[in-house]
Design a protein around this motif. Sequence first.
Motif, mmCIF file in Angstrom:
data_model
loop_
_atom_site.group_PDB
_atom_site.id
_atom_site.type_symbol
_atom_site.label_atom_id
_atom_site.label_comp_id
_atom_site.label_asym_id
_atom_site.label_seq_id
_atom_site.Cartn_x
_atom_site.Cartn_y
_atom_site.Cartn_z
ATOM 1 N N ASP A 287 27.583 32.982 -54.239
ATOM 2 C CA ASP A 287 27.991 33.573 -55.506
ATOM 3 C C ASP A 287 28.821 34.837 -55.280
ATOM 4 O O ASP A 287 29.640 35.210 -56.120
ATOM 5 N N PHE A 288 28.640 35.480 -54.117
ATOM 6 C CA PHE A 288 29.486 36.626 -53.785
ATOM 7 C C PHE A 288 30.928 36.167 -53.580
ATOM 8 O O PHE A 288 31.870 36.815 -54.051
ATOM 9 N N ASP A 289 31.104 35.037 -52.870
ATOM 10 C CA ASP A 289 32.447 34.474 -52.693
ATOM 11 C C ASP A 289 33.081 34.178 -54.044
ATOM 12 O O ASP A 289 34.273 34.416 -54.255
ATOM 13 N N TYR A 290 32.263 33.655 -54.952
ATOM 14 C CA TYR A 290 32.773 33.319 -56.285
ATOM 15 C C TYR A 290 33.266 34.576 -57.005
ATOM 16 O O TYR A 290 34.338 34.581 -57.608
ATOM 17 N N ALA A 291 32.477 35.647 -56.923
ATOM 18 C CA ALA A 291 32.846 36.884 -57.612
ATOM 19 C C ALA A 291 34.138 37.472 -57.056
ATOM 20 O O ALA A 291 34.943 38.042 -57.800
ATOM 21 N N GLN A 292 34.364 37.313 -55.738
ATOM 22 C CA GLN A 292 35.537 37.899 -55.096
ATOM 23 C C GLN A 292 36.735 36.960 -55.068
ATOM 24 O O GLN A 292 37.840 37.382 -54.727
ATOM 25 N N GLU B 177 43.104 24.027 -66.759
ATOM 26 C CA GLU B 177 42.306 24.357 -67.941
ATOM 27 C C GLU B 177 41.654 23.096 -68.513
ATOM 28 O O GLU B 177 40.490 23.125 -68.931
ATOM 29 N N SER B 178 42.386 21.982 -68.514
ATOM 30 C CA SER B 178 41.806 20.715 -68.978
ATOM 31 C C SER B 178 40.662 20.286 -68.064
ATOM 32 O O SER B 178 39.621 19.800 -68.534
ATOM 33 N N LEU B 179 40.841 20.468 -66.759
ATOM 34 C CA LEU B 179 39.782 20.125 -65.811
ATOM 35 C C LEU B 179 38.570 21.026 -65.993
ATOM 36 O O LEU B 179 37.421 20.568 -65.916
ATOM 37 N N ARG B 180 38.813 22.310 -66.244
ATOM 38 C CA ARG B 180 37.704 23.247 -66.463
ATOM 39 C C ARG B 180 36.871 22.814 -67.667
ATOM 40 O O ARG B 180 35.632 22.773 -67.606
ATOM 41 N N GLN B 181 37.549 22.479 -68.759
ATOM 42 C CA GLN B 181 36.836 22.028 -69.949
ATOM 43 C C GLN B 181 36.083 20.733 -69.676
ATOM 44 O O GLN B 181 34.965 20.531 -70.168
ATOM 45 N N ILE C 34 35.012 26.025 -58.180
ATOM 46 C CA ILE C 34 36.418 26.403 -58.045
ATOM 47 C C ILE C 34 37.238 25.125 -57.953
ATOM 48 O O ILE C 34 36.934 24.235 -57.157
ATOM 49 N N ILE C 35 38.259 25.027 -58.796
ATOM 50 C CA ILE C 35 39.200 23.908 -58.751
ATOM 51 C C ILE C 35 40.554 24.503 -58.396
ATOM 52 O O ILE C 35 40.998 25.463 -59.034
ATOM 53 N N ALA C 36 41.215 23.952 -57.383
ATOM 54 C CA ALA C 36 42.457 24.581 -56.928
ATOM 55 C C ALA C 36 43.434 23.559 -56.362
ATOM 56 O O ALA C 36 43.061 22.456 -55.953
ATOM 57 N N LYS D 248 38.363 29.311 -61.615
ATOM 58 C CA LYS D 248 36.944 29.295 -61.286
ATOM 59 C C LYS D 248 36.123 29.304 -62.571
ATOM 60 O O LYS D 248 36.578 29.782 -63.613
ATOM 61 N N LEU D 249 34.921 28.764 -62.483
ATOM 62 C CA LEU D 249 34.060 28.690 -63.658
ATOM 63 C C LEU D 249 32.606 28.762 -63.225
ATOM 64 O O LEU D 249 32.259 28.462 -62.081
ATOM 65 N N SER D 250 31.754 29.176 -64.157
ATOM 66 C CA SER D 250 30.315 29.177 -63.907
ATOM 67 C C SER D 250 29.598 28.715 -65.166
ATOM 68 O O SER D 250 30.167 28.728 -66.262
ATOM 69 N N THR D 251 28.348 28.317 -64.998
ATOM 70 C CA THR D 251 27.547 27.852 -66.137
ATOM 71 C C THR D 251 26.669 28.971 -66.693
ATOM 72 O O THR D 251 25.764 28.705 -67.481
#
Length: 309
Positions: A144-149, A59-63, A126-128, A160-163
């Motif tokens: 973006d399909f991979d992202y959604a799934q 969560e810190s990395l996402r922010q 995606i950060i994992a 995962k995150l998007s702008t």
Amino acid sequence: MRLTLFSKLSSPLSQRGAMFGMDARIALIVAAILAAAGGMTMMSRLERGQTEQAEVMLESLRQGVLKHYTTVGINQLAPSVEDLFRSGVLDNPSLQNDPWGKPWSYEIISSNVMLEGTPITVHFAIIASAGKDGVFSSPGLASDFDYAQWETRGDDVGIKLSTRDIEMARKEEFDARGSLIIDKLEAVESAAYVEAQNACEGDAPPSWCEDEESKNYTQFNYYPKSSMDTAEGVIYYATDILGKAPLTSGDPTDMAEFLSQLGLPPAYAQDPWGRVLMYQSNATARTDPPFSASICFSRFGEDCFAPAY
């Protein structure tokens, strides 16, 4: 007889001794099982604690990624997790690796989408962590399909995150600013005309009211003059009558001053994507009224007024 008596007496004692030995072995086995179960419980709690720690770190990395995007990258996500620290967006070195001491997996892609009729570039990331076993079971990110799934598998931990939301907010801000600039520009043009009209309908009208290069004041262009207008024979009230210098379209300093004259924040000279304001005071290249003005925003060295091919 003594032997018989001894035999009768010793037999129960031997049995009790055997039973005692068996009880002890059972007790030891049970104790070992309980100890192993306790160890498994402790290990499970440790692993769960590391997983929860990874989730907090993610969560810190996402922010950090989103902050980097809005303050440093503007139109690009950070190329790597390390860039979050190099840029100073994150300063806690313990976030550089996952709780198992391994570097984070960081994947990014971009996609051009339409948001309310406007083409916008949205970025996905995606950060994992591969978790305790160090082997990634989750799929990669190629579209973006991979992202959604996408979701974690095995003992992987990820986020995962998007702008998209940022871009939507930027578009709304862009639309609001554009409308405000146009409204202010129209107000300035109208006020300039009224000013000239009052001067020309007074008791001692200036000579330019009726004859300024064979034109009267009703034929002037009352928008502030832009460097982009190269049409011949146009009389600008601001430049030709009041002596104000033309505005250099696309120049950040001139555009900031232009907005200040309109009563708007100079920061509006750049849009939310960092593009610079360009201003055309004679969009239809006319020499007589009606005149029309136009604005757009361009990246450095580009001309947003140029026809698209």
